[in-house]
Design an enzyme around this catalytic site. Structure first.
Site, PDB file in Angstrom:
ATOM      1  N   ASP A 220      -6.650  -1.503  -4.803  1.00 16.59           N
ATOM      2  CA  ASP A 220      -7.762  -1.327  -3.858  1.00 16.59           C
ATOM      3  C   ASP A 220      -8.790  -0.349  -4.416  1.00 16.59           C
ATOM      4  OD1 ASP A 220      -6.360  -2.983  -2.101  1.00 16.59           O
ATOM      5  OD2 ASP A 220      -5.548  -1.307  -0.944  1.00 16.59           O
TER       6      ASP A 220
ATOM      7  N   ASP B 147       0.859  -1.179   0.000  1.00 20.47           N
ATOM      8  CA  ASP B 147       0.000   0.000   0.000  1.00 20.47           C
ATOM      9  C   ASP B 147       0.896   1.230   0.000  1.00 20.47           C
ATOM     10  OD1 ASP B 147      -2.371  -1.451   0.080  1.00 20.47           O
ATOM     11  OD2 ASP B 147      -2.363  -1.556   2.256  1.00 20.47           O
TER      12      ASP B 147
END
Length: 94
Positions: free
Chosen positions: A74, A60
């Protein structure tokens, strides 16, 4: 979230791909929006899957400060799911 739950994610990925294959003709009949949204969901899921296989975790890298850290995959999953839900609900109402 779900640290060391690789089997769970592999199973979910398998079910997602299987559902896309099984329902592909119906998705195409709904229209371009459904195809686009399904592609976003599948692409995002595959992106996270590749990270999990390669690294053991998802990278991330988008941090906007007031929101949890996330990545492009995502975002594709969330936006694709929202658009697919909207398109399918509109198709049902016709």
């Amino acid at each position: 979230l779900f640290y060391r739950q690789r089997l769970l994610f592999f199973g979910a990925m398998f079910i997602l791909v299987l559902a896309m294959v099984v329902f592909w003709k119906e998705i195409v009949l709904v229209g371009r929006g459904a195809v686009w949204a399904s592609g976003c969901v599948l692409g995002g899921a595959l992106g996270n899957f590749v990270d999990r296989v390669r690294l053991g975790y998802v990278v991330d890298f988008v941090d906007v400060g007031f929101w949890p850290v996330f990545n492009v995959a995502d975002s594709a999953i969330v936006v694709g799911t929202a658009v697919l839900s909207y398109v399918l609900l509109r198709a049902e109402l016709r």
